[in-house]
Design a protein around this motif. Structure first.
Motif, mmCIF file in Angstrom:
data_model
loop_
_atom_site.group_PDB
_atom_site.id
_atom_site.type_symbol
_atom_site.label_atom_id
_atom_site.label_comp_id
_atom_site.label_asym_id
_atom_site.label_seq_id
_atom_site.Cartn_x
_atom_site.Cartn_y
_atom_site.Cartn_z
ATOM 1 N N ALA A 200 0.834 -1.199 0.000
ATOM 2 C CA ALA A 200 0.000 0.000 0.000
ATOM 3 C C ALA A 200 0.869 1.251 0.000
ATOM 4 N N GLU A 201 1.961 1.204 0.729
ATOM 5 C CA GLU A 201 2.859 2.357 0.770
ATOM 6 C C GLU A 201 3.466 2.622 -0.603
ATOM 7 N N GLY A 204 0.710 3.900 -3.008
ATOM 8 C CA GLY A 204 0.342 5.257 -2.628
ATOM 9 C C GLY A 204 1.419 6.267 -2.988
ATOM 10 N N GLY A 208 1.023 9.198 -5.706
ATOM 11 C CA GLY A 208 1.223 10.548 -5.201
ATOM 12 C C GLY A 208 2.165 11.342 -6.082
ATOM 13 N N LEU A 234 -6.014 1.898 0.461
ATOM 14 C CA LEU A 234 -5.817 3.344 0.327
ATOM 15 C C LEU A 234 -7.128 4.102 0.139
ATOM 16 N N ARG A 236 -8.980 3.929 -2.548
ATOM 17 C CA ARG A 236 -9.148 4.335 -3.956
ATOM 18 C C ARG A 236 -10.129 3.390 -4.641
#
Length: 299
Positions: A200-201, A204, A208, A234, A236
């Motif tokens: 997820a990081e 994301g 971003g 996230l 989304r």
């Protein structure tokens, strides 16, 4: 067997070895084959190897990171075609070195050694049995991108595994060529870790930095399913905010939420072509079926 079928030993040999240089009547062939069945004749592998100069074994090596539905269907076709010609397939998985290959050659004297995806690893990617852009990996990569472009996505990214894959460079190269042919920007790429939080990081962080991206093409279904999980974590919405498409349909995408759209490739014909070429047989116009997009909910 010659006595039982009423022919010479030479004729028996010609029939059992299916010698293409000899004209044997169908009736004689039937008598010899019937005698072989009744007598329980089994070919002697060692004797054949001594006579032919090699065993009736074909070795296929599949490097780590190249396993998937495509490789499994390729192996099915290769194995079936070799079996039809009285050969046996030996599959080696993992990392392979010249020394380990030499040991195989010395131990069993195989009829041929095939390296799965070799043309993509040696710079001869457009010489593959599928013709590259016709029905090989280049065409399959273009099909994945085409589906997204046809659905209005011009800003696309490619999600890659976080481990080295021999096919990564080839896939990115093909997708880049396809993007230029479709007159859309060449997709950027990023690695997707296996851990849920790290995944997820990574997703994301990429989005971003690239907020214009509206679709993500997975290197394979495993990677695409990680992306789906990350986007859900996230917050989304898929496909409203970000569309996702997989590759090399592993079957699990149908059970995801939303269900994963993917590219499915039937490689059995590729495997059969490889077998015929390895044995020196005519390909007989054998053509692989085209890859297809399995449309579900994610793209």
């Amino acid at each position: 067997m010659a006595a039982a079928s009423g022919v010479s030993r030479a004729t028996v040999s010609f029939v059992l070895n299916d010698d293409p240089c000899q004209t044997i009547s169908a009736a004689t062939r039937d008598r010899v084959q019937q005698a072989a069945r009744e007598l329980g004749y089994v070919p002697h592998g060692v004797a054949k190897a001594l006579r032919e100069g090699s065993s009736r074994v074909v070795v296929l090596t599949i490097d780590t990171g190249m396993e998937g539905n495509y490789s499994r269907s390729y192996v099915r076709g290769l194995d079936a075609e070799l079996d039809a010609h009285d050969h046996v397939l030996l599959v080696r998985h993992g990392r392979h070195t010249p020394r380990s290959t030499r040991q195989i050659l010395d131990a069993i004297a195989p009829r041929a050694v095939l390296h799965f995806g070799e043309m993509y690893l040696t710079g001869h990617e457009l010489d593959d049995l599928g013709g590259g852009w016709r029905d090989g990996l280049a065409a399959h990569s273009a099909l994945q991108l085409r589906h997204l472009v046809d659905h209005g996505h011009t800003q696309v990214a490619v999600a890659l595994p976080d481990t080295d894959s021999p096919l990564t460079a080839a896939r990115l190269k093909f997708t880049g060529h396809a993007a230029m042919n479709m007159d859309v920007p060449v997709p950027g790429s990023f690695a997707v870790p296996q851990g849920r939080a790290a995944c997820a990081e990574a997703v994301g962080a990429f989005l971003g930095d690239a907020p214009q991206v509206t679709a993500i093409a997975g290197f394979n279904d495993d990677v695409a399913l990680r992306v789906l999980m990350a986007l859900r974590d996230l917050g989304r919405r898929v496909p409203d905010e970000v569309a996702v498409i997989g590759f090399d349909d592993n079957g699990y995408g149908a059970y995801a939420s939303p269900a994963l759209t993917t590219v499915s490739v039937d490689a059995e014909a590729h495997g059969r072509l490889s077998a015929r070429l390895a044995l020196g047989h005519e390909t007989g116009g054998l053509r692989p079926p085209p890859a297809r997009v399995v449309v579900r909910e994610s793209a």
